[in-house]
Design an enzyme around this catalytic site. Sequence first.
Site, PDB file in Angstrom:
ATOM      1  N   HIS A  88     -35.394 -14.324   4.560  1.00 54.61           N
ATOM      2  CA  HIS A  88     -34.248 -14.181   3.538  1.00 54.61           C
ATOM      3  C   HIS A  88     -33.810 -12.833   3.982  1.00 54.61           C
ATOM      4  CE1 HIS A  88     -33.337 -12.741  -0.414  1.00 54.61           C
ATOM      5  NE2 HIS A  88     -32.482 -13.730  -0.330  1.00 54.61           N
ATOM      6  N   GLU A  91     -31.180 -13.295   6.501  1.00 49.38           N
ATOM      7  CA  GLU A  91     -30.090 -14.072   5.928  1.00 49.38           C
ATOM      8  C   GLU A  91     -29.202 -12.828   5.630  1.00 49.38           C
ATOM      9  OE1 GLU A  91     -28.664 -15.371   2.239  1.00 49.38           O
ATOM     10  OE2 GLU A  91     -30.514 -16.268   2.485  1.00 49.38           O
ATOM     11  N   GLU A 168     -32.666  -8.257  -6.385  1.00 44.44           N
ATOM     12  CA  GLU A 168     -32.636  -9.690  -6.361  1.00 44.44           C
ATOM     13  C   GLU A 168     -33.973 -10.197  -7.095  1.00 44.44           C
ATOM     14  OE1 GLU A 168     -31.490 -13.622  -3.620  1.00 44.44           O
ATOM     15  OE2 GLU A 168     -31.049 -11.763  -2.770  1.00 44.44           O
TER      16      GLU A 168
END
Length: 455
Positions: A88, A91, A168
């Site tokens: 992640h 990404e 996040e």
Amino acid sequence: MAPRTTPTGQQDSAGRSALSQQKVGSTRTLHTVRDADGQVTSLVRRTVLPGGLRVISERLTGTRSAAVGVWVGVGSRDESATLHGCSHFLEHLLFKGTAERSALDISIALDAVGGEFNAFTAKEYTCFHARVLDEDLPLAVDVLGDMITSSTITAEDVEAERDVILDELAMHDDDPDDVVHNLFAEQAWGRTSPLGRDIGGSEASITALTRTQIRRFYRKHYRPANMVVSVAGNVDHAALVRQVRRAFGRNDFLVGDEPPAPPRPASRAVRVRPGTVEATRPFEQVNVVLGMKGLTRNDERRFALGVLNTALGGGTSSRLFQEVRERRGLAYSVFSFASHHADSGLVGVSVGCLPSKLDDVLAVVRAELARVADEGITAEELARGKGQLRGGLVLGLEDSASRMSRIGKAELVYDELLSIDDVLARIEAVTLDDVRSIAAEVFGQPEILAVVGPA
């Protein structure tokens, strides 16, 4: 007269498309769909480029858009404990710039043509995708190719994005649905199993990840043999292949004779652990997931399980919705689900209710699961479940982005592409006995229960 699908891919002795046998540089037509007048309305073609990069496209007549996705066969389950969250993190970093484009340049390129641009990380793959006007497809392919092959991953970008990811994670920790489903997976597969860990990582793991670790992970997994470029819409396959060759040819990326990587192996089933886990959060509701071990991705009974899942909790006419919400008023939201991985799977029921109604909700859900396990479903529920699955499948494929996702994911994780007619036929072939058998097997297993809410 209904559209006719012509599958042209060769089949091996196991009945699967022998896509892995295709030679580098060759192009194959996998499916052709014609209308009542014999005109081609959909054409699926596949090419293997040097290095094992696969390019698959579906040309759809009557569209002016094109959706492109780069699917990479790496996800959170490929991470060790020290690399938790690396997929992640990476990404995010691939949007931060290359030798040719800054992060702002990447954003401007797609914004300037009204394109949509994003990415997501899952447990078994990562996808970078864009949707643009057909005339802007070469631009989207070039930007994606630049990002995938030439990301700089600077120390400054790593530190800046680290804080973004921590924010996040905090945001997801405030979402009761995210919290309870992560807790459910952790109980099912264990905190030490990559499948049981949160895709995004933890505060500790993200804080500890270094640029060196991320770059090493990038070089190891972002290889052409481990990738699929899928495009759907108004696309010419030959022109697309040329665009991909140019865009992904940077830095000698398309070099070598490595064949495409096969789908993730499932040689040994991952153990699923029953049990109960609870977490206290200052939420107004209690959120619950109650489930059991499910089916793997390639289990042919997944179509029967899909019909069962739809009849049980897949819509407003489903058993659980009618019993839990409509008749008893115990919860606003209730649904069932089935998730499939290469070597494991889960089925379950998700409910959000007031704390005072938790015991009643659990009693009703358990009673319905036991009844389905003992008796199966009715002929009316079978027909309704099939109809809902068929309609959802066809309506969900009305846009180019959905078509792109279907062919890209199928290529990456299945090594075969069933036509829509094939899928519809397998749904229609499900019988009451099929559903009764899978219900008895799945819902007769020990339960996994995750509960999140106020103390």
